[in-house]
Design an enzyme around this catalytic site. Sequence first.
Site, mmCIF file in Angstrom:
data_model
loop_
_atom_site.group_PDB
_atom_site.id
_atom_site.type_symbol
_atom_site.label_atom_id
_atom_site.label_comp_id
_atom_site.label_asym_id
_atom_site.label_seq_id
_atom_site.Cartn_x
_atom_site.Cartn_y
_atom_site.Cartn_z
ATOM 1 N N GLY A 193 0.816 -1.216 0.000
ATOM 2 C CA GLY A 193 0.000 0.000 0.000
ATOM 3 C C GLY A 193 0.845 1.259 0.000
ATOM 4 O O GLY A 193 2.075 1.201 0.080
ATOM 5 N N SER A 197 -0.377 -10.533 -3.375
ATOM 6 C CA SER A 197 0.958 -9.950 -3.593
ATOM 7 C C SER A 197 2.091 -10.890 -3.190
ATOM 8 O O SER A 197 3.264 -10.612 -3.509
ATOM 9 C CB SER A 197 1.096 -8.652 -2.797
ATOM 10 N N ARG A 254 -7.055 2.556 18.534
ATOM 11 C CA ARG A 254 -6.629 3.890 18.998
ATOM 12 C C ARG A 254 -7.290 4.339 20.287
ATOM 13 O O ARG A 254 -6.660 4.937 21.143
ATOM 14 C CB ARG A 254 -6.922 4.938 17.908
ATOM 15 N N CYS A 260 -4.110 10.682 10.588
ATOM 16 C CA CYS A 260 -3.266 11.688 9.932
ATOM 17 C C CYS A 260 -3.666 13.116 10.293
ATOM 18 O O CYS A 260 -2.811 13.957 10.595
ATOM 19 C CB CYS A 260 -3.292 11.493 8.420
ATOM 20 N N GLN A 319 -8.240 17.954 2.912
ATOM 21 C CA GLN A 319 -7.527 16.674 2.932
ATOM 22 C C GLN A 319 -7.251 16.112 1.541
ATOM 23 O O GLN A 319 -8.104 16.144 0.653
ATOM 24 C CB GLN A 319 -8.315 15.680 3.793
ATOM 25 N N HIS A 327 -2.115 17.112 3.586
ATOM 26 C CA HIS A 327 -3.311 17.752 4.140
ATOM 27 C C HIS A 327 -3.002 19.193 4.558
ATOM 28 O O HIS A 327 -1.864 19.511 4.929
ATOM 29 C CB HIS A 327 -3.767 17.027 5.411
ATOM 30 N N GLN A 339 0.566 13.700 4.339
ATOM 31 C CA GLN A 339 -0.346 12.723 4.941
ATOM 32 C C GLN A 339 0.280 11.343 5.029
ATOM 33 O O GLN A 339 0.089 10.622 6.021
ATOM 34 C CB GLN A 339 -1.646 12.683 4.107
#
Lengths: 388, 388
Positions: free
Chosen positions: A61, A89, A148, A183, A210, A296, A371
């Site tokens: 990614g 992958s 988080r 972010c 953003q 951002h 970002q």
Amino acid sequence: MAAVRPVPHVYSSRQSLLVSGEGQRFTAAAMMQCPPFQKRRVVSMGLSEQGPSVAIVGVTGAVGQEFLSVLSERDFPYRNLKLLASKRSAGKQITFEGREIVIEELTEDSFHGIDVALFSAGGSISKKFGPIAVHKGSVVVDNSSAFRMDEGIPLVIPEVNSDAMSHIKLSNKKGALIANPNCSTIICLMAATPLHRHAKVRRMVVSTYQAASGAGAAAMAELEQQTREVLEGKPPTCNIFQRQYAFNLFSHNSAVMQNGYNEEEMKLVKETKKIWSDPDVKVTATCIRVPVMRAHAESINLQFEKPLDEDTARQLLRQAAGVVLIDDRASNNFPTPLEVSNKDDVAVGRVRHDISQEGNHGLDIFVCGDQIRKGAALNAVQIAEKLL
Amino acid sequence: MAAVRPVPHVYSSRQSLLVSGEGQRFTAAAMMQCPPFQKRRVVSMGLSEQGPSVAIVGVTGAVGQEFLSVLSERDFPYRNLKLLASKRSAGKQITFEGREIVIEELTEDSFHGIDVALFSAGGSISKKFGPIAVHKGSVVVDNSSAFRMDEGIPLVIPEVNSDAMSHIKLSNKKGALIANPNCSTIICLMAATPLHRHAKVRRMVVSTYQAASGAGAAAMAELEQQTREVLEGKPPTCNIFQRQYAFNLFSHNSAVMQNGYNEEEMKLVKETKKIWSDPDVKVTATCIRVPVMRAHAESINLQFEKPLDEDTARQLLRQAAGVVLIDDRASNNFPTPLEVSNKDDVAVGRVRHDISQEGNHGLDIFVCGDQIRKGAALNAVQIAEKLL
């Protein structure tokens, strides 16, 4: 500091042409180059028997790629590097620091002997494999929102609250989980914290601008494709977003909650309280997606408990680690997303006394940050550095 | 209501390809088409012996062109139409409502017999020729900032404060000057006023997302050209703005004043006080230019004196003239600049209780409005309609 080494990349088919202010042609790989103004802390010497064994989950990614770039640039010491991704992958090769590394499929057995696992493969992967890695003794630095807000999980911006993770050590081989903030929160608090420490923020009104990158590499590619289509008079292809993005902007694409805030906005509200250990700080946010590639911007209005004048604020920002002040009123030179793209530091400008507030208790500031870098990969690697 | 007539345009060499959400190809002329959702008030019948004699000053600019479009669409009655511009454009012909009209050079003698003069040719032209026109007995509706803050000059958004111009009549042939507010102010107050009337705004924090059109047709062309260049890997041409605009955004290009606010921001602050006749209302603003063609967006945080809940706010906005509510949380459908482009109404959404304020005294809203139309030409023509 060792010279910056060539940086590998795997998603060449998705490479976008991006141009800097000077008109240079950028590819995804070139985008990873480093700016001159960074105050970079060199940790160690790359491949090293003394370094930890590192795994990257979600290496294909946009953030996964940036992990590689940042690890290499910062000479992060590692004994071994395991690159993990989905079955799709697995088997592909990545050249990293002159060595070919084969991408392995992420499975429950992936974390044997791994000291540090950097996760950026979405919330559901983190939820499933994060605890497995911790059980194997790995310290997981997770870029998703999965953990988080969990009590007991440190949510860390190293320049802001590294003390929250001070009890976690690699040496005792006990696994642990550390969450990387969202972010928008990282970029906001990099600028607001030096001011908060001095005058205590009571309330913050944030409006974001953003970039596409927050929605992944495919969203960046879609913005580029749509822009080409619109310029050719063709209907824009809308796969990632439900509406035209080129020459347009829209309310952030995350789900809108019961209280009318979208998830992105609530992250700013809740994560700020946790990172500052201040449940009373008042935050409101409006998050908007703009047709910019990878950095951002945020317009931030601050109300302080104690007085704070413009000059002191600028001095505090000038001294803050990871922050650069760009605030030249005479030449109308202030931070832009393009300028901070591919750079580590968060740029702050438009620092001014808020005339809508009494006394010296309010400031307006404008902040830009990459970002993918400080908003994700760099912050996670900085967390990992704190473990060494 | 009469059918919308073909709309003339002169700046075909500057035509830009713009695409709607549905992928239609727009030219400058097609951009003037009207949407279905407008609540349009029809005034009269176009060319008419009873109508006033009208002059347009600055007819070749983006707003000047929009004046023609709006006059025609709204069947504004006129006995005679004089098109004025600089010497450079004098002699060129414009087809308006099936008749060829030759553009005349603006001189001190241009206003003889003119009842209504719509000015959009910049502040210095307004300062020089506005008073001359008034002296000749014309009512000048001025789109520049030259006279906005002058005492005794009404600053009018017809839906908001048309009473401020109620003493000015065409019939008495006494010249007068009426100022059109700045685009950002108009778009902001179209949404904020219905709420202000109900609960009285004490403080407003505005962050703007401003389109290229505010800097004129040449800025729109530059954004398009730069975008093509960037996609081709070429250096972007920067004539109008000092930095790359394509895939970027920057603090508004107006001059930054002693207090750190730029002129655009101070317009929002000062004009709001004047239009609301409320010197005590507190306003702060951060104005940002984004790579969008012709409609502005604004993130507005409101603090009210009296309580105002979300549902009441939505009801007030639904009922407000010139406002359309787009606020569908379930499908994440909110206003976008592209949707309101070429439309009269200002769109409001993201209406929600501000969780950073106590009780029901705060709201966040997100507003989009066409900068050329309601932000300039339409508002001026609506002012002229009030004179009839």
